[in-house]
Motif scaffolding. Structure first.
Motif, PDB file in Angstrom:
ATOM      1  N   VAL A  34       0.843  -1.197   0.000  1.00 11.18           N
ATOM      2  CA  VAL A  34       0.000   0.000   0.000  1.00 11.18           C
ATOM      3  C   VAL A  34       0.885   1.256   0.000  1.00 11.18           C
ATOM      4  O   VAL A  34       0.631   2.228  -0.730  1.00 11.18           O
ATOM      5  N   TYR A  35       1.926   1.202   0.802  1.00 15.65           N
ATOM      6  CA  TYR A  35       2.865   2.324   0.868  1.00 15.65           C
ATOM      7  C   TYR A  35       3.457   2.623  -0.507  1.00 15.65           C
ATOM      8  O   TYR A  35       3.552   3.783  -0.920  1.00 15.65           O
ATOM      9  N   ARG A  36       3.831   1.580  -1.235  1.00 17.20           N
ATOM     10  CA  ARG A  36       4.430   1.806  -2.566  1.00 17.20           C
ATOM     11  C   ARG A  36       3.449   2.524  -3.501  1.00 17.20           C
ATOM     12  O   ARG A  36       3.822   3.463  -4.207  1.00 17.20           O
ATOM     13  N   TYR A  37       2.210   2.057  -3.517  1.00 15.16           N
ATOM     14  CA  TYR A  37       1.221   2.716  -4.389  1.00 15.16           C
ATOM     15  C   TYR A  37       1.116   4.190  -4.029  1.00 15.16           C
ATOM     16  O   TYR A  37       1.087   5.076  -4.892  1.00 15.16           O
ATOM     17  N   GLN A  38       1.060   4.416  -2.707  1.00 18.31           N
ATOM     18  CA  GLN A  38       0.878   5.786  -2.249  1.00 18.31           C
ATOM     19  C   GLN A  38       2.087   6.655  -2.591  1.00 18.31           C
ATOM     20  O   GLN A  38       1.951   7.789  -3.061  1.00 18.31           O
ATOM     21  N   MET A  39       3.270   6.121  -2.391  1.00 19.10           N
ATOM     22  CA  MET A  39       4.493   6.885  -2.692  1.00 19.10           C
ATOM     23  C   MET A  39       4.570   7.237  -4.175  1.00 19.10           C
ATOM     24  O   MET A  39       5.005   8.319  -4.553  1.00 19.10           O
ATOM     25  N   TRP A  81      -4.827   4.185 -10.556  1.00 15.84           N
ATOM     26  CA  TRP A  81      -4.087   2.908 -10.431  1.00 15.84           C
ATOM     27  C   TRP A  81      -4.008   2.486  -8.964  1.00 15.84           C
ATOM     28  O   TRP A  81      -4.272   1.337  -8.623  1.00 15.84           O
ATOM     29  N   ARG A  82      -3.624   3.429  -8.115  1.00 16.40           N
ATOM     30  CA  ARG A  82      -3.493   3.104  -6.691  1.00 16.40           C
ATOM     31  C   ARG A  82      -4.837   2.635  -6.125  1.00 16.40           C
ATOM     32  O   ARG A  82      -4.930   1.581  -5.507  1.00 16.40           O
ATOM     33  N   ASP A  83      -5.868   3.419  -6.370  1.00 18.05           N
ATOM     34  CA  ASP A  83      -7.154   3.122  -5.729  1.00 18.05           C
ATOM     35  C   ASP A  83      -7.759   1.824  -6.256  1.00 18.05           C
ATOM     36  O   ASP A  83      -8.240   0.997  -5.482  1.00 18.05           O
ATOM     37  N   THR A  84      -7.733   1.659  -7.558  1.00 19.46           N
ATOM     38  CA  THR A  84      -8.301   0.438  -8.140  1.00 19.46           C
ATOM     39  C   THR A  84      -7.549  -0.784  -7.618  1.00 19.46           C
ATOM     40  O   THR A  84      -8.159  -1.795  -7.239  1.00 19.46           O
ATOM     41  N   SER A  85      -6.231  -0.688  -7.593  1.00 17.30           N
ATOM     42  CA  SER A  85      -5.431  -1.856  -7.211  1.00 17.30           C
ATOM     43  C   SER A  85      -5.614  -2.158  -5.733  1.00 17.30           C
ATOM     44  O   SER A  85      -5.943  -3.295  -5.352  1.00 17.30           O
ATOM     45  N   VAL A 102      -2.836   3.405   8.363  1.00 19.17           N
ATOM     46  CA  VAL A 102      -3.249   4.807   8.536  1.00 19.17           C
ATOM     47  C   VAL A 102      -2.126   5.792   8.252  1.00 19.17           C
ATOM     48  O   VAL A 102      -2.355   6.872   7.737  1.00 19.17           O
ATOM     49  N   ASP A 103      -0.903   5.404   8.540  1.00 12.48           N
ATOM     50  CA  ASP A 103       0.244   6.315   8.359  1.00 12.48           C
ATOM     51  C   ASP A 103       0.318   6.883   6.955  1.00 12.48           C
ATOM     52  O   ASP A 103       0.846   7.959   6.738  1.00 12.48           O
ATOM     53  N   ASP A 104      -0.153   6.117   6.005  1.00 11.22           N
ATOM     54  CA  ASP A 104       0.028   6.546   4.616  1.00 11.22           C
ATOM     55  C   ASP A 104      -1.109   7.426   4.132  1.00 11.22           C
ATOM     56  O   ASP A 104      -1.183   7.747   2.953  1.00 11.22           O
ATOM     57  N   GLY A 105      -1.980   7.825   5.042  1.00 10.85           N
ATOM     58  CA  GLY A 105      -3.010   8.789   4.656  1.00 10.85           C
ATOM     59  C   GLY A 105      -4.144   8.114   3.925  1.00 10.85           C
ATOM     60  O   GLY A 105      -4.018   6.982   3.461  1.00 10.85           O
ATOM     61  N   PRO A 106      -5.266   8.795   3.817  1.00  9.11           N
ATOM     62  CA  PRO A 106      -6.417   8.211   3.145  1.00  9.11           C
ATOM     63  C   PRO A 106      -6.171   8.100   1.647  1.00  9.11           C
ATOM     64  O   PRO A 106      -5.444   8.918   1.069  1.00  9.11           O
ATOM     65  N   LEU A 107      -6.752   7.132   1.044  1.00  8.78           N
ATOM     66  CA  LEU A 107      -6.731   7.068  -0.418  1.00  8.78           C
ATOM     67  C   LEU A 107      -7.694   8.119  -0.938  1.00  8.78           C
ATOM     68  O   LEU A 107      -8.706   8.399  -0.300  1.00  8.78           O
ATOM     69  N   SER A 108      -7.400   8.660  -2.043  1.00  9.43           N
ATOM     70  CA  SER A 108      -8.241   9.752  -2.537  1.00  9.43           C
ATOM     71  C   SER A 108      -9.596   9.211  -2.936  1.00  9.43           C
ATOM     72  O   SER A 108      -9.715   8.064  -3.334  1.00  9.43           O
TER      73      SER A 108
END
Ligand code: GCU
Length: 715
Positions: free
Chosen positions: A645-650, A691-695, A709-715
């Motif tokens: 999840v962190y990778r997608y977010q980064m 891409w992040r959200d769908t995946s 939670v550390d990585d913030g909410p997905l948009s």
């Protein structure tokens, strides 16, 4: 005759711009020749960089004006001969160059010399690049030659085009398709079609020559037989004539069964005459190749996609790739032509794991003992053209296991420049670091006694230094179209630039190449250079992160290869994302370890061990080789799920940072290009978030775990 561009203050260019006068009429000489092209480039390049016309003189004796730049060969100019050493020239081969600062009597000048006119042209571009990037041009002592002999583009003119009318959705202009070169179908108007040479063909020729690209296969690998008809050959000859002064040769992609096409009547074969060992089949290809050679004396040869994705090939007639490749190779060998036989095959009958199929088909032919005792059945004029990775130009793949494994066969590395899976014309993704990662990957190739070779990086395999292949080639699937900027996205030009520079010298750093490109394209202001270069350097890794992090394979929606769709497709299973992700409640990824499909075993022992073990596989290839449990501990202590999840977010955050950073550059960039890139970055950011959200939403169904939670909410 040497071409001398008088430029009394050339060495002072960074300090001030002197006033010089243009010699009237001189620019009309030699325009059809390679040295003429070199002269034109110097006149145009120096004139532009110095912001004033530059006079040209021709010297016969030793009288050369102080501060001149001279370009030529020892045969074109006795002076070039006198100021260069035979030993230095011998070292640079046919296409290399010397750039030397010379003092002679009272004159100080710069000589750009090649053994051939083409070498001199390459040197000219290199000299201009030094000036454009504001590197020192005093005390020059440069010797350069390419590491790889054939540095080629494949131009899929009708497919995966993101740089022209097709891409923008605009209707064709005077029937133009969006392709870089316009061919006239029989009977079509010719006002904008070959044999008419449009300005952009010359722009492309200059751009490619400036990188040292020396050949282009002009049509799609899914080949249309039209390119072999007489009316097309005449058009190809006109194009070849236009590109020739720039050292760019033409090749064609062909369809294995072209001889049966009624368009070639009366010279048409029946299916039963397609026996690769028969005289009919070979005779047909020989006749066709002769016809091409009559029109295009320096024609390179043929590229073949056979028994791949529905294309016909020798297997349809009971023969293998070796039989088919050698048949066409034998037909064109007397004409000095080559055959690039592509290895992009994945016949489902060969193995359950799609990625193992190519090596399983080609390896045994390379290994086969011949009647004379030698190993390897492929003919000397065959190149096996292999994509960098075993799947299909994904944003990150391990190297193809065939690199280093085909000891007895010429191998060409095929890289994709057009951004089919890497953001197309919307996403800013600088692929230089990807090419660099590929060519600098250690194959750990061993010799027949199992001893590690000294030189064994992919680059060494491709340039022949690892296994001593005399003929070498690298191929980039090009991203050219009829868009004003030729590549659709302004930053996609950097990928063509990087490919060309790395094809010339794969040991270069992609970071340095990016810096050069930014200086030549946007600005020489240090802050701007550093900022844009930094954006570029992280952009590919960011794309990997929000598209396919940690080595997960192909996750694209069907068709366009742009958006995500990790769920099942209706189509064939070895394309469906679920074939690659194998998502379940245990984890994610394809087990290719010895417990699974054992693709790992196709690599040399050291890589086999490294990839085969979940604890030693590089984390960026984790899911390529393993089905990774959701709770697996990563090197940094996070669980696999959290890291994923962190990778997608980064990845998405990086794009946000690029968009903001670009905005801050507004005062430094011309308004049009600023706005065009800005608009694309906005789309890029939204599509990366998709891409992040769908995946992540899809994976969550399987992991049953919460979004950290550390990585913030997905948009
Ligand atoms: C990919 C690509 C096709 C192409 C093929 C190839 O599958 O999507 O457009 O034809 O590669 O390399 O042959």
């Amino acid at each position: 005759t040497a071409i001398v561009v008088e430029n009394a203050e050339a060495n002072q260019v960074h300090r001030h711009t002197p006033h010089l006068a243009m010699a009237p009429g001189s620019s009309e000489q030699l325009v059809e020749t390679t040295l003429g092209a070199a002269r034109d480039e110097l006149v145009r390049g120096l004139g532009g960089l110095l912001d004033q016309p530059v006079p040209v003189t021709t010297v016969d004796g030793d009288n050369i004006p102080d501060g001149s730049v001279m370009v030529g060969t020892p045969t074109s100019s006795p002076l070039v001969d006198r100021v260069t050493s035979a030993r230095d020239l011998a070292e640079i081969g046919d296409e290399g160059y010397l750039i030397r600062s010379v003092s002679r009597g009272k004159a100080r000048f710069t000589v750009i010399a090649g053994n051939t006119d083409l070498g001199a042209l390459y040197g000219t571009f290199a000299f201009l690049r030094l000036m454009q990037t504001q590197k020192p041009i005093e005390h020059l002592h440069i010797s350069e030659s390419p590491k790889i002999k054939h540095r080629l583009l494949n131009n899929w003119e009708t497919e995966r085009l993101y740089a022209g009318n097709n891409a923008s959705g605009l209707g064709g202009l005077n029937g133009e398709s969006g392709a870089i070169f316009n061919f006239a179908a029989t009977g079509a108007s010719t006002d904008r079609n070959l044999p008419v040479i449009l300005d952009r063909y010359i722009v492309v020729a200059r751009a490619l020559a400036s990188l040292g690209i020396n050949g282009i296969t002009i049509n799609n690998v899914n080949a249309d037989n039209a390119y072999l008809t007489s009316s097309y050959i005449a058009q190809e000859a006109a194009l070849a004539d236009a590109l020739r002064p720039y050292g760019i040769k033409l090749g064609l992609s062909i369809r294995y069964t072209a001889p049966t096409d009624g368009r070639f009547a009366p010279d048409t074969l029946t299916n039963s005459q397609l026996d690769p060992y028969g005289a009919d089949f070979r005779g047909w290809w020989n006749r066709r190749a002769q016809q091409i050679q009559t029109a295009i004396p320096d024609f390179m040869g043929l590229t073949v996609k056979a028994n791949s994705e529905g294309q016909p090939g020798p297997q349809d007639f009971g023969y293998d790739h070796g039989d088919g490749a050698n048949a066409i190779a034998a037909a064109v060998a007397p004409l000095g032509m080559t055959v690039h036989w592509r290895t992009f095959v994945y016949n489902a009958e060969v193995d359950n794991d799609r990625l193992k199929r190519a090596y399983l088909e080609f390896g045994p032919i390379d290994d086969e003992v011949q009647p004379d005792g030698a190993r390897g059945r492929f003919a000397d004029n065959v190149f096996l053209q292999t994509k960098n990775g075993p799947l299909d130009f994904q944003a990150r793949e391990p190297i193809h296991p065939m690199f280093g494994r085909m000891e007895n066969t010429n191998q060409a590395l095929e890289l994709q420049i057009t951004q089919e899976y890497t953001g197309q014309n919307w996403m800013l993704a600088y692929l230089g670091p990807m090419y660099e990662e590929i060519v600098k990957t250690d194959t750990y190739a061993t010799d027949e006694n199992g001893k590690l070779l000294k030189k064994r990086l992919v680059g060494n395999i491709v340039d022949g230094t690892a296994q001593h292949h005399p003929d070498t080639a690298i191929v980039g699937v090009a991203n050219l179209g009829n868009a004003d900027n030729l590549t659709g996205h302004h930053f996609s030009q950097a990928n063509l630039f990087a490919f060309g520079r790395q094809a010339w010298n794969w040991t270069l750093s992609s970071a340095d190449i990016a810096t050069d490109w930014v200086r030549m394209t946007w600005s020489n202001d240090k802050r701007v250079v550093d900022t844009i270069q930094k954006m570029m350097m992280g952009s590919w890794e960011a794309l990997v992160s929000y598209q396919t992090p940690l080595g997960i394979g192909h996750q694209f929606a069907e068709g366009a290869h742009y958006r995500p769709d990790p769920a099942d497709w209706a189509g064939r299973d070895d394309w469906s994302p679920i074939y690659y992700n194998k998502a379940d409640t245990v984890g994610l990824g394809f087990d290719r370890s010895p417990n699974g499909s054992n693709l790992a075993a196709q690599y040399f022992p050291r890589l086999q061990q490294r990839y085969g073990d979940i604890d030693s596989v590089p984390e960026n290839l984790l899911m390529w080789f393993h089905h990774v449990p959701w709770g697996h501990r990563m090197d940094n202590g996070r669980t696999f799920w959290d890291e994923l999840v962190y990778r997608y977010q980064m990845g998405v955050q990086y794009v946000t940072w690029m968009r903001e950073t670009w905005d801050a550059l507004q005062p430094d960039i011309d308004a049009r290009r600023f706005a065009e890139v800005r608009a694309k970055l906005a789309v890029h950011e939204a599509d990366a978030a998709d891409w992040r959200d769908t995946s992540v939403t899809y994976w969550k169904e399987f992991s049953g775990r919460d979004i950290p939670v550390d990585d913030g909410p997905l948009s």
